[in-house]
Write an enzyme that holds these catalytic residues in place. Structure first.
Site, PDB file in Angstrom:
ATOM      1  CB  CYS A 114      -1.007  -0.042   1.141  1.00 25.41           C
ATOM      2  SG  CYS A 114      -2.412   1.057   0.837  1.00 25.41           S
TER       3      CYS A 114
ATOM      4  CD  GLU B  73       0.048  -5.041   5.895  1.00 26.56           C
ATOM      5  OE1 GLU B  73       0.131  -5.683   4.825  1.00 26.56           O
ATOM      6  OE2 GLU B  73      -0.232  -3.829   5.939  1.00 26.56           O
TER       7      GLU B  73
ATOM      8  CG  HIS C  12      -3.037  -3.090   3.999  1.00 22.58           C
ATOM      9  ND1 HIS C  12      -2.036  -2.399   4.632  1.00 22.58           N
ATOM     10  CD2 HIS C  12      -3.780  -2.173   3.349  1.00 22.58           C
ATOM     11  CE1 HIS C  12      -2.171  -1.107   4.393  1.00 22.58           C
ATOM     12  NE2 HIS C  12      -3.221  -0.944   3.611  1.00 22.58           N
TER      13      HIS C  12
HETATM   14  N1  GLN Z   1      -3.247   6.462   0.800  1.00 27.30           N
HETATM   15  C1  GLN Z   1      -2.073   6.178   1.573  1.00 27.30           C
HETATM   16  C2  GLN Z   1      -0.863   6.906   1.013  1.00 27.30           C
HETATM   17  O1  GLN Z   1      -0.958   7.646   0.125  1.00 27.30           O
HETATM   18  C3  GLN Z   1      -1.798   4.693   1.628  1.00 27.30           C
HETATM   19  C4  GLN Z   1      -2.828   4.007   2.499  1.00 27.30           C
HETATM   20  C5  GLN Z   1      -2.355   2.749   3.142  1.00 27.30           C
HETATM   21  O2  GLN Z   1      -1.160   2.436   3.189  1.00 27.30           O
HETATM   22  N2  GLN Z   1      -3.285   2.028   3.682  1.00 27.30           N
HETATM   23  O3  GLN Z   1       0.206   6.736   1.489  1.00 27.30           O
END
Ligand code: GLN
Length: 236
Positions: free
Chosen positions: A122, A217, A215
């Site tokens: 992410c 994790e 995610h």
């Molecule tokens: N939108 C977040 C970012 O720009 C990422 C979100 C997340 O890691 N759950 O870093």
């Protein structure tokens, strides 16, 4: 500014109120998931988790469950001990800013250029990407992965969702949790797309670099970490 260490590690990206019921159920590790046994090859591997902000603890738990030694990385000396690194989810702008403050940006780039395996999830995927669309003005990444990601591509926090995705190399689909997730909009020639959701690339690999929009994790399914560590072990 958010400082490392003055807040729970498990923080940004998972604020209260954003569809708490489904996320909480997933995040609390209460869903039975059949686990692969720890791979013999992962014992002896030291894997860092960049611990400036984000869901560090979940990655540490996953890595240790697979037999690796997990190290929280906030200093270059900690990075130096690692065979591989995880860039967690959280807030990519905050993590990048703290990485610069902690003098880690240069060392991280050098290690990645030197072939260190990295798993980015992410926000970690955004940090690993060479190019970002819809970033904050002047948003920096660590880079190394020849992709263009679109930040918050699936919508705002309230639009976070979960879905099963089929991932190359895994026999069963992954139950993927997307939280303000990026997608991969363009990939360079050396990048393999491993999974798609809603028609967009959400898992990619380029040599030792692996990145997911979702995610892995959370939810207790260790297979994506296992794929990553098997790749690390094969290189070690
Ligand atoms: N939108 C977040 C970012 O720009 C990422 C979100 C997340 O890691 N759950 O870093």
């Amino acid at each position: 500014m958010t400082q490392a260490g003055d807040q729970p590690e498990y923080q940004a990206g998972y604020q209260a109120g954003d569809r708490a019921t489904s996320h909480d159920a997933t995040l609390s590790y209460d869903r039975p998931v059949s686990q692969p046994p720890a791979s013999a090859g992962t014992h002896g591997l030291t894997v860092g988790v960049l611990a400036l902000q984000g869901d560090v603890r979940e990655h540490v738990v996953a890595l240790e469950a697979l037999g690796a030694t997990a190290v929280r990385v906030r200093r270059v000396e900690e990075l130096d001990r690692c065979d591989a690194l995880v860039l967690p989810g959280g807030e990519s702008t905050t993590i990048a800013r703290l990485a610069r403050t902690f003098d880690l940006l240069g060392p991280l780039r050098e290690r990645i250029a030197g072939g260190m395996p990295v798993l980015g999830t992410c926000a970690g995927m955004i940090l690993l990407a060479d190019r970002v669309l819809d970033g904050e003005p002047g948003q920096q990444t660590i880079g190394g992965l020849d992709v263009t990601v679109r930040r918050n591509a699936f919508g705002r926090q309230v639009d976070s969702f979960e879905t099963d995705v089929t991932m190359s190399g895994l026999a069963e689909p992954v139950h993927a949790v997307f939280i303000r997730a990026p997608w991969v909009e363009e990939v360079g020639p050396g990048v393999e797309v491993l999974a798609r959701a809603a028609g967009h690339a959400v898992a990619v690999r380029q040599g030792p670099l692996l990145a997911t929009s979702f995610h892995p994790e959370v939810g207790g399914d260790l297979r994506v970490h296992r794929v990553f560590l098997d790749g690390v072990a094969a290189l070690a």
